[in-house]
Design a protein around this motif. Structure first.
Motif, short mmCIF file in Angstrom:
data_model
loop_
_atom_site.label_atom_id
_atom_site.label_comp_id
_atom_site.label_asym_id
_atom_site.label_seq_id
_atom_site.Cartn_x
_atom_site.Cartn_y
_atom_site.Cartn_z
N GLU A 3 7.72 0.63 2.84
CA GLU A 3 8.70 0.68 1.75
C GLU A 3 8.68 -0.65 0.99
OE1 GLU A 3 11.04 3.17 0.78
OE2 GLU A 3 9.62 4.34 1.93
N PRO A 4 8.91 -0.62 -0.32
CA PRO A 4 9.00 -1.88 -1.06
C PRO A 4 10.21 -2.69 -0.59
CG PRO A 4 9.56 -0.01 -2.47
CD PRO A 4 9.12 0.55 -1.16
N THR A 5 10.06 -4.01 -0.61
CA THR A 5 11.16 -4.87 -0.21
C THR A 5 12.19 -4.95 -1.33
OG1 THR A 5 10.18 -6.89 -1.10
CG2 THR A 5 9.59 -6.29 1.18
N ASN A 40 5.23 4.80 -5.85
CA ASN A 40 4.08 5.52 -6.39
C ASN A 40 2.81 4.67 -6.31
OD1 ASN A 40 5.62 7.76 -6.97
ND2 ASN A 40 5.90 7.24 -9.12
N GLU A 41 2.93 3.37 -6.55
CA GLU A 41 1.78 2.48 -6.43
C GLU A 41 1.27 2.47 -5.00
OE1 GLU A 41 2.81 -1.40 -7.81
OE2 GLU A 41 2.94 -0.76 -9.90
N ASP A 42 2.20 2.44 -4.04
CA ASP A 42 1.83 2.41 -2.64
C ASP A 42 1.10 3.70 -2.26
OD1 ASP A 42 1.71 1.11 -0.14
OD2 ASP A 42 3.41 2.30 0.58
N LYS A 43 1.59 4.83 -2.74
CA LYS A 43 0.94 6.11 -2.47
C LYS A 43 -0.45 6.15 -3.08
CE LYS A 43 5.14 8.86 -2.17
NZ LYS A 43 5.97 9.85 -2.85
N ALA A 44 -0.58 5.65 -4.30
CA ALA A 44 -1.87 5.66 -4.98
C ALA A 44 -2.88 4.78 -4.25
CB ALA A 44 -1.71 5.19 -6.42
N SER A 45 -2.44 3.68 -3.70
CA SER A 45 -3.36 2.79 -3.01
C SER A 45 -3.89 3.42 -1.72
CB SER A 45 -2.71 1.44 -2.72
OG SER A 45 -1.70 1.58 -1.75
N THR A 46 -3.10 4.27 -1.09
CA THR A 46 -3.58 4.93 0.13
C THR A 46 -4.58 6.02 -0.20
OG1 THR A 46 -1.75 6.50 0.17
CG2 THR A 46 -1.46 4.46 1.42
#
Length: 53
Positions: A3-5, A40-46
């Motif tokens: 999760e983002p901080t 969304n950025e985190d999902k895209a990076s995975t």
């Protein structure tokens, strides 16, 4: 996937708020938008995993 901080969300929300012309009374809107963008950025990076052969 983490999760983002709170600090990451705060920084992104502030940037979005500035880009929108610093409107008053819309803090929650920018907070939620920042939170969503970061998730969304985190999902895209995975999704960008290298192919293994």
């Amino acid at each position: 996937m983490s999760e983002p901080t709170e600090q990451e969300i705060r920084d992104r929300a502030h940037r979005l708020w500035e880009q929108a012309g610093k409107p008053k009374g819309r803090e929650e809107e920018f907070w939620h938008a920042a939170e969503q963008e970061l998730r969304n950025e985190d999902k895209a990076s995975t999704l960008r995993t290298p192919d293994t052969l």
